[in-house]
Write a protein that holds these residues in place. Structure first.
Motif, short mmCIF file in Angstrom:
data_model
loop_
_atom_site.label_atom_id
_atom_site.label_comp_id
_atom_site.label_asym_id
_atom_site.label_seq_id
_atom_site.Cartn_x
_atom_site.Cartn_y
_atom_site.Cartn_z
N ASP A 122 -57.97 52.70 0.74
CA ASP A 122 -57.82 52.13 -0.59
C ASP A 122 -56.92 50.89 -0.50
OD1 ASP A 122 -57.85 52.63 -3.70
OD2 ASP A 122 -55.76 52.24 -3.16
N TYR A 123 -57.33 49.81 -1.13
CA TYR A 123 -56.55 48.58 -1.08
C TYR A 123 -55.13 48.78 -1.60
CZ TYR A 123 -60.95 45.93 -0.50
OH TYR A 123 -62.13 45.42 -0.06
N ASP A 124 -55.01 49.35 -2.78
CA ASP A 124 -53.70 49.40 -3.43
C ASP A 124 -52.71 50.30 -2.71
OD1 ASP A 124 -54.35 47.52 -5.43
OD2 ASP A 124 -55.40 49.08 -6.57
N GLU A 125 -53.18 51.45 -2.20
CA GLU A 125 -52.25 52.31 -1.46
C GLU A 125 -51.83 51.64 -0.14
OE1 GLU A 125 -54.04 56.14 -0.69
OE2 GLU A 125 -55.34 55.34 0.87
N ALA A 126 -52.74 50.90 0.49
CA ALA A 126 -52.41 50.19 1.72
C ALA A 126 -51.42 49.07 1.45
CB ALA A 126 -53.67 49.66 2.39
N ILE A 127 -51.65 48.31 0.37
CA ILE A 127 -50.71 47.25 0.00
C ILE A 127 -49.33 47.84 -0.27
CG2 ILE A 127 -50.10 45.57 -1.80
CD1 ILE A 127 -53.17 45.05 -2.09
N ALA A 128 -49.28 48.95 -0.99
CA ALA A 128 -48.00 49.59 -1.31
C ALA A 128 -47.25 49.99 -0.04
CB ALA A 128 -48.21 50.80 -2.21
N PHE A 129 -47.97 50.56 0.94
CA PHE A 129 -47.32 50.97 2.18
C PHE A 129 -46.82 49.76 2.97
CE2 PHE A 129 -47.45 51.79 6.75
CZ PHE A 129 -46.55 52.84 6.84
N TYR A 130 -47.70 48.81 3.20
CA TYR A 130 -47.33 47.68 4.06
C TYR A 130 -46.27 46.78 3.42
CZ TYR A 130 -50.68 49.18 7.43
OH TYR A 130 -51.34 49.94 8.36
N THR A 131 -46.35 46.56 2.11
CA THR A 131 -45.36 45.70 1.47
C THR A 131 -44.12 46.49 1.04
OG1 THR A 131 -46.35 45.85 -0.74
CG2 THR A 131 -47.10 44.05 0.70
N GLY A 132 -44.33 47.66 0.44
CA GLY A 132 -43.22 48.43 -0.07
C GLY A 132 -42.42 49.15 1.00
N PHE A 190 -44.69 54.63 15.84
CA PHE A 190 -44.79 55.20 14.50
C PHE A 190 -46.23 55.17 14.04
CE2 PHE A 190 -44.29 50.68 13.54
CZ PHE A 190 -45.07 50.47 12.42
N GLU A 191 -46.49 55.95 12.99
CA GLU A 191 -47.82 55.97 12.39
C GLU A 191 -47.78 55.33 11.01
OE1 GLU A 191 -49.78 59.94 14.41
OE2 GLU A 191 -48.91 60.13 12.40
N ASP A 192 -48.84 54.58 10.70
CA ASP A 192 -48.95 54.04 9.36
C ASP A 192 -49.43 55.14 8.42
OD1 ASP A 192 -51.77 54.18 9.60
OD2 ASP A 192 -52.00 52.03 9.92
N LEU A 193 -49.69 54.83 7.18
CA LEU A 193 -50.04 55.85 6.20
C LEU A 193 -51.35 56.57 6.52
CD1 LEU A 193 -51.39 54.29 2.91
CD2 LEU A 193 -51.28 53.06 5.07
N TYR A 194 -52.16 56.01 7.40
CA TYR A 194 -53.44 56.64 7.75
C TYR A 194 -53.41 57.34 9.11
CZ TYR A 194 -54.99 53.79 3.87
OH TYR A 194 -55.13 53.22 2.64
N GLY A 195 -52.36 57.11 9.89
CA GLY A 195 -52.27 57.72 11.21
C GLY A 195 -52.50 56.77 12.36
N ASN A 196 -52.80 55.48 12.08
CA ASN A 196 -52.88 54.51 13.17
C ASN A 196 -51.50 54.40 13.81
OD1 ASN A 196 -55.64 53.38 12.84
ND2 ASN A 196 -54.83 52.76 10.84
N ARG A 197 -51.50 54.33 15.13
CA ARG A 197 -50.22 54.25 15.85
C ARG A 197 -49.83 52.80 16.14
NH1 ARG A 197 -49.47 59.51 19.63
NH2 ARG A 197 -49.72 60.96 17.89
N TRP A 198 -48.55 52.55 15.95
CA TRP A 198 -47.95 51.23 16.15
C TRP A 198 -46.76 51.37 17.09
CZ3 TRP A 198 -48.28 46.76 12.63
CH2 TRP A 198 -49.24 46.91 11.62
N ASP A 199 -46.49 50.35 17.89
CA ASP A 199 -45.21 50.22 18.60
C ASP A 199 -44.31 49.32 17.77
OD1 ASP A 199 -45.67 51.75 20.86
OD2 ASP A 199 -45.70 50.06 22.26
N LEU A 200 -43.11 49.78 17.50
CA LEU A 200 -42.07 48.93 16.95
C LEU A 200 -41.26 48.48 18.16
CD1 LEU A 200 -40.43 47.70 14.60
CD2 LEU A 200 -39.09 49.81 14.59
N VAL A 201 -41.20 47.19 18.42
CA VAL A 201 -40.56 46.66 19.63
C VAL A 201 -39.46 45.69 19.24
CG1 VAL A 201 -40.91 45.44 21.81
CG2 VAL A 201 -42.76 46.85 20.87
#
Length: 136
Positions: free
Chosen positions: A14-24, A116-127
């Motif tokens: 969903d666009y709005d939930e993704a925007i909320a996670f990434y920006t908020g 870490f995982e984003d709101l959907y479970g994609n994995r990211w490295d914070l470096v």
């Protein structure tokens, strides 16, 4: 000749939930959110705060095949790598905001890193930067 990778498409539910996670939650900047009526979709771009490089195109899943890959675009592997100027600031802030870290911080030759995982479970490295060695 010069080329640069400027967008990476991330399939979202969903666009709005993704925007909320990434920006908020992560503090990204909303670069663009434009409705495209001819395709009944939105062109949504977010970028890490202060970044002038590669950004994310949030692409809403619209088919069963697309919905199946939400959160699994890299089959459980780390998919995206986010560099920060202050690892511990972001690690503590995001942990407090409920971001799930699935691998604890460690110091590697390329920097301090945690997965870490984003709101959907994609994995990211914070470096972040490698800490300076202690003074002798």
């Amino acid at each position: 000749m010069t080329h640069a990778l400027f967008l990476v498409a991330l399939v979202v539910r969903d666009y709005d939930e993704a925007i909320a996670f990434y920006t908020g939650t992560l503090g990204f900047t909303l670069v663009e959110d434009t409705y495209q009526p001819e395709q009944d979709k939105r062109w949504v771009v977010v970028a890490p705060a202060g970044s002038s490089g590669t950004a994310l195109l949030l692409a809403r899943a619209t088919t069963p095949e697309q919905r199946e890959v939400v959160g699994r675009q890299a089959a459980g592997r780390v998919f995206l790598f986010l560099r920060t100027d202050d690892f511990w600031r972001d690690y503590h802030r995001w942990s407090a905001a409920g971001v799930r870290f699935v691998r604890p911080p460690s110091v590697e030759p390329y920097g301090t890193v945690a997965v870490f995982e984003d709101l959907y479970g994609n994995r990211w490295d914070l470096v972040g930067p490698t800490p300076a060695p202690p003074a002798p």
